[in-house]
Scaffold this active site. Sequence first.
Site, PDB file in Angstrom:
ATOM      1  N   ASP A   1       0.856  -1.175   0.000  1.00 61.08           N
ATOM      2  CA  ASP A   1       0.000   0.000   0.000  1.00 61.08           C
ATOM      3  C   ASP A   1       0.901   1.237   0.000  1.00 61.08           C
ATOM      4  OD1 ASP A   1      -2.199   1.693   0.094  1.00 61.08           O
ATOM      5  OD2 ASP A   1      -3.237   0.505   1.605  1.00 61.08           O
ATOM      6  N   TYR A   2       0.293   2.392  -0.065  1.00 65.18           N
ATOM      7  CA  TYR A   2       0.995   3.663  -0.225  1.00 65.18           C
ATOM      8  C   TYR A   2       2.012   3.879   0.907  1.00 65.18           C
ATOM      9  CZ  TYR A   2       1.171   8.474  -2.074  1.00 65.18           C
ATOM     10  OH  TYR A   2       1.549   9.660  -2.661  1.00 65.18           O
TER      11      TYR A   2
END
Length: 753
Positions: free
Chosen positions: A280-281
């Site tokens: 994820d980011y």
Amino acid sequence: MKKTLLTAVMAAAALAGAAQDSKMDEFVSSLMQKMTIEEKIGQLTLQVAGDITTGSVQSSPVTERIAAGRMGGVFNVKGAGKIRQLQDIAVKQTRLGIPLLVGMDVVHGYETIFPIPLAMSCSWDTLAIERSARIAAKEASADGINWTYSPMVDISMDARWGRVAEGSGEDPYLGSCIARAMVRGYQGDYSGKADIMACVKHFALYGAVEAGKDYNTVDMSRMRMYNRYFPPYRAAVDAGAGSFMTSFNLVDGIPATGNRWLLTDVLRKQWGFDGFVVTDYESLMEMTRHGVGDLASVSVQALKAGTDMEMCSEGFYKTLGQSLKDGRVSTDDIDRACRRVLEAKYKLGLFADPYKYCDENRHATDVYTAENRAEARELAAKTFVLLKNEGGLLPLKKQGKIALIGPLADNAANLCGTWCVAYTPERYSTLRQGLERAVGDKATVMYAQGCNLTRDAALQKAAEFGRTIPRGDDEAMKAEALRVAAGADVIVCAMGECSDMTGESSSRVDLELPDVQRELLAELLKLGKPVVLLNFSGRPTVMTWEQARVPAIMNVWFGGSEAADAICDVLFGDRVPSGKLTMTMPQAVGQIPLYYNHMSTGRPVPEGIKSYRKYQSNYLDVRNDPLYPFGYGLSYTTFKYSEPRLSADSMAVDGSVKVSVDVTNTGERDADEVVQLYIRDLVAKISRPVKELKGFSRVHIKAGETRTVEFTIVPDMLKYYDSELNYGLDAGEFTVMTGPDSRRVKGCKLTVY
């Protein structure tokens, strides 16, 4: 004969698949032999390349990195022309011409926006949900996208967590059915230009963050993981999902992005996942904040754990080359991850045609079409949950004077909900516009905003996330609303949350209707006129006060680009409400986490008890029961259920038995009903839930008609993971229950031997 033919077809398909895999392996192996280590590491890198923000601001020389062959994918770029330019750089300016993956958070639609995923789950219509994903893929691919960060399949029982809006509720069985549908809808078989790759998120357990606070700690037994949280992820793997995204949280004290047991032992070895894993980011960098090492160390850990591509952290890009020289990672470690990314591009057909998704003519024919909008409108109408309808107030008649009051009544952007990053709200209708269109010249619509979203201006601004609701003087707005409502025959209130009061980074501790909205609603009720509350929300909210006072309440969630018309379809009876809750709605926030499939305790209190019981498992001030249970939802008609019937009173541990129930539409309207099957294991090796959803059927029943709904109970429906993580079922007694929701069920006994 049929069985022989089916076997032959399956064998042929298996051979074709094996041949395709062999071609892919040969191609990728040949390509990797030509790649430098820097180019291989480049394939493990994913960066923002557009102006859509879904994380902290990033500044990266993306085009230069692409031209140097040091980028595997980009995300958040809108427009086939822009994406074609990036692919041109990758294909024509690099040594090997490896095309890019191009991702986006296409979570519940692209420009045609469908209801938020939690709302879609309340339709219990997996075919319609699959079609929504197909349309989203068609539109996104027409604009150059080949990879979507969806579906989110995290189970959650905590309505404080904002990201419940993105999931399918609290139940692992229903969540698994929807996970499969979404993956099929997005991916197809990868052969068409509208087939894009799904990315299942967030692996794993993100929905169990402590206190419902986003990005918080998760800690649970593995038995609970396997029985309650893992099934939707596993279902997505079985459906052929091409990629997975790691979660921000810890699993067994180890960040998911660097957890080898999770990403390799479970995902790949136990479940057979053959796609690639992306972070994820910035979750790779965030491992350093968890205290497990510096950027170089956590990059090594993540790569060896089974993470193949990093999003925005640049740990792989900046440190893996040196870690290889230092002997902390091997060429095989890097090759393994690179191969998985290249295989994803091969499956999508990007090596055969790097511009497969860059046809700029498709936008006009495939995006936000009348056909797509009609599908979104129909599905939205199926998601609305009628919570109360005292005296049959709904549906309303298209006559007289209708007062439309509330901060959500005249704002198109907030009807769409969170995570619609490619939406075009200037083309969507407000509820006010939809209402005026629906009644035409048959009735008069009178409008007043009535109040701010909340008295606290700073809170409102934080919640809006750019989707502004005009602020004014609350007392003046209230006075105007009361004046308008005093001249009306019926009052429709459009109140609740704004769209980004739920979603990522939108956890809340107070789930009641915001202050000034509640105050205005109370004053409107004093007028003595019929009042309908349309409750907008992205989560189960606390509506105990409203349930006691408001004649009619319908939860309309955030219904997407066609929400205005869909709400009016149901409000005026052109469609009959059929949505059923997929998350339990509590009486008070203090009950959370609250869910129907809980364990019994040693001192249980039966459902429906109205008074406190000393030395038993209950609260002093609020009863255990929810305000509205899982599976609940009213209709404009009524249904009567028979007792369930079994085809046999017993079944072998490897056998099956059928259960049937007669459902009669006892009202005057043809309507859909969601018939639900629950099972309880009465004696097992471990304590088992008081009931578990094991089947459902959405059926259309005409007024006065009786339909017999049949389910088949098979061994897998009775199996579970015990404390040693052995998967199996126990011989003994089970209760089989059917009904319209998890509370109003009728049961019979089944013996398994």
